[in-house]
Design a protein around this motif. Structure first.
Motif, mmCIF file in Angstrom:
data_model
loop_
_atom_site.group_PDB
_atom_site.id
_atom_site.type_symbol
_atom_site.label_atom_id
_atom_site.label_comp_id
_atom_site.label_asym_id
_atom_site.label_seq_id
_atom_site.Cartn_x
_atom_site.Cartn_y
_atom_site.Cartn_z
ATOM 1 N N LYS A 105 -13.235 -0.479 -1.929
ATOM 2 C CA LYS A 105 -12.190 0.561 -1.097
ATOM 3 C C LYS A 105 -11.712 1.743 -2.031
ATOM 4 N N ARG A 106 -12.148 1.830 -3.370
ATOM 5 C CA ARG A 106 -11.714 2.907 -4.116
ATOM 6 C C ARG A 106 -12.596 4.152 -3.789
ATOM 7 N N GLU A 147 0.027 -6.155 -4.035
ATOM 8 C CA GLU A 147 -0.404 -5.397 -2.856
ATOM 9 C C GLU A 147 0.256 -4.079 -2.693
ATOM 10 N N SER A 191 -5.044 -5.818 -4.152
ATOM 11 C CA SER A 191 -5.403 -4.611 -3.912
ATOM 12 C C SER A 191 -6.425 -4.043 -5.126
ATOM 13 N N SER A 192 -7.425 -5.091 -5.285
ATOM 14 C CA SER A 192 -8.279 -4.935 -6.528
ATOM 15 C C SER A 192 -9.641 -4.506 -5.999
ATOM 16 N N ASP A 193 -9.879 -4.426 -4.652
ATOM 17 C CA ASP A 193 -11.309 -4.237 -3.975
ATOM 18 C C ASP A 193 -11.915 -3.001 -4.365
ATOM 19 N N CYS A 205 -1.866 1.107 -3.071
ATOM 20 C CA CYS A 205 -2.911 1.795 -2.013
ATOM 21 C C CYS A 205 -4.048 0.842 -2.196
ATOM 22 N N GLU A 206 -5.096 0.767 -1.336
ATOM 23 C CA GLU A 206 -6.250 0.119 -1.420
ATOM 24 C C GLU A 206 -7.371 0.955 -2.198
ATOM 25 N N GLU A 207 -6.960 2.204 -1.883
ATOM 26 C CA GLU A 207 -7.819 3.562 -2.773
ATOM 27 C C GLU A 207 -7.509 3.607 -4.082
ATOM 28 N N HIS A 219 0.878 -1.270 0.107
ATOM 29 C CA HIS A 219 -0.018 -0.093 0.071
ATOM 30 C C HIS A 219 0.805 1.182 0.069
#
Length: 352
Positions: A321-322, A286, A316-318, A289-291, A263
Motif C-alpha cells: 500500500k506504499r 494503526e 500499517s506496515s503493508d 496512513c496506509e501509504e 490513518h
C-alpha cells in the motif's frame, strides 16, 4: 580552561551538589573559553566554529540530579557527559515558540525556540528529558526542545517532549526557502554534517517532530504522534539530508505509536528533496496512513529522496500500500544500514 577544575560535578537544586543548576555548571566550565557566547547563543558568530574537537579539552561528567530545570541550556564545550537520575524526574524544560513577537524580524522563528542547544562535538546525555511545553503546532508554531548541532552526539534513555519540531538534528539546509527562516544560532556557522545516536529514547510531537540534515541512528526508540484534531495530525520525520550524504535517518527496532485516529499520521516527508529515512524491523501503528509517507508535493523527491523499509510490522506496515517511490529493502540492501556502517564516518565511530 582552569586545569584545577575537577572532572566530575554534581548538580542538585537543593544545594547538596557542586552547583544548583545546569546553567550555572556550564557557565563555569565555558566561561574561560567562551566568555561572551556561553550564556547567550541566539546568533553564534561564523568564526570560530565552536564545535571544534577542542584539542586537549578534558572530558567532564556532570551528574544532574532529579529536578525540573527551568533554564535555557547552551553547550559550547566539547567532551561533556550529562547523566540524569531518571528521565521521568530529571527534566530540562522551556516554553519558547516560533510565533512569539521579536523586534528584529517580527517573530522568534523556529531556531531560537530551543530549550537546550548543543553546538559542540562529543556530547552525551543519559536519563534526561528535554521538553518544550509551549503548546501544539497549530497554535504556537515550531517549538524546539533540543537543537543538536554537533558530531558524535549520544542520547541514551532520554525523552524528547514537545509538539511541532521537537528535535532538530542539525545542520540546516544550505538555503532558506522563506526570508529569515534560519535566524538563530546556526545561521552563520559552517554546516557540520554530524552523527547522532539515539538509544532507548522516547520522542513525541505532532508536525515534523524529528527534522534536519544529520546522520542519525535511532535504536529501540518509541516515536509517539500526538493528536491535534486535524485531518493529518502528525508527520514524524522531516529529513533534509544533504545531496550526496550516504545516510540520513535510520530507525531500527523502533515503535511508531500515537493517540491519533487510524490513518491520520505519516511516517515522514521530505523537508528537502534529497531526504533519506530508512526503517529496519520497526512496528507501525494503526494511526499511520496506509501509504506511510508523504512527498510534501515535491515531485523531485520521488527520484532524489530515499524512503525505505525492511520487515516492518504492525497494522500499517503493508508495503503493497506504499507509493511506488517508497523502497522495500532486500536483506542485502538492509545490511548497508547497520549502525557500525551508518555512524563510522572517517574516524570509525561506533557508540555502544
Amino acid at each position: 580552561m582552569n586545569q584545577n577544575i575537577q572532572k566530575e560535578y554534581h548538580i542538585s537544586q537543593d544545594g547538596s551538589g557542586d552547583f544548583r543548576s545546569l546553567f550555572e555548571a556550564l557557565s563555569a566550565l565555558q566561561s574561560s573559553e567562551f566568555p561572551e557566547e556561553a550564556n547567550q547563543a541566539e546568533n553564534l558568530p561564523a568564526a570560530p566554529d565552536f564545535r571544534s574537537s577542542g584539542g586537549d579539552t578534558e572530558p567532564v561528567v556532570l551528574f544532574l540530579h532529579a529536578g525540573i530545570y527551568r533554564e535555557r541550556i547552551v553547550i559550547l564545550r566539547p567532551g561533556i557527559t550529562i547523566i540524569g537520575d531518571d528521565p521521568q524526574t530529571t527534566v530540562i524544560t522551556g516554553g519558547l515558540y516560533a510565533r512569539m513577537p521579536m523586534e528584529d524580524i517580527g517573530k522568534r522563528g523556529t531556531f531560537r525556540t530551543y530549550s537546550c542547544l548543543i553546538a559542540a562535538h562529543d556530547i552525551t546525555f543519559k536519563n534526561v528529558t528535554f521538553e518544550n511545553s509551549s503548546g501544539i503546532g497549530p497554535d504556537v508554531g515550531q517549538a524546539l526542545a533540543l537543537y543538536a548541532d554537533g558530531d558524535r552526539l549520544v542520547f541514551e534513555n532520554c525523552r524528547f517532549l514537545g509538539n511541532q519540531d521537537t528535535l532538530f538534528t542539525a545542520p540546516l539546509p544550505p538555503k532558506e526557502i522563506e526570508a529569515n527562516g534560519f535566524v538563530g544560532p546556526g545561521q552563520k556557522l559552517p554546516r557540520v554534517f554530524g552523527r547522532h545516536y539515539y538509544k532507548n529514547c522516547y520522542l513525541e510531537g505532532d508536525i515534523d517532530f524529528i527534522f534536519g540534515g544529520a546522520t542519525a541512528y535511532f535504536e529501540n526508540c518509541e516515536l509517539f504522534s500526538k493528536y491535534i484534531n486535524r485531518p493529518v495530525n502528525s508527520y514524524v520525520t522531516a529529513a533534509s539530508t544533504p545531496q550526496g550524504q550516504p545516510y540520513g535517518y535510520v530507525m531500527k527496532d523502533c515503535r511508531f505509536t500515537g493517540n491519533c485516529p487510524p490513518h491520520s499520521a505519516y511516517l515522514g516527508r521530505p523537508w528537502r528533496e534529497y531526504a533519506k529515512t530508512v526503517l529496519l524491523n520497526c512496528y507501525i501503528g494503526e494511526h499511520i496512513c496506509e501509504e506511510g509517507w508523504h512527498d510534501w508535493n515535491k515531485e523531485a523527491a520521488h527520484e532524489n529522496a530515499l524512503y525505505a523499509e525492511y520487515e516492518s510490522t504492525g497494522p500499517s506496515s503493508d508495503m503493497k500500500k506504499r507509493p511506488g517511490w517508497v523502497k522495500s529493502l532486500t536483506p542485502a540492501e538492509a545490511a548497508f544500514y547497520v549502525k557500525s556502517l551508518v555512524l563510522k564516518g572517517n574516524d570509525g565511530w561506533n557508540p555502544a
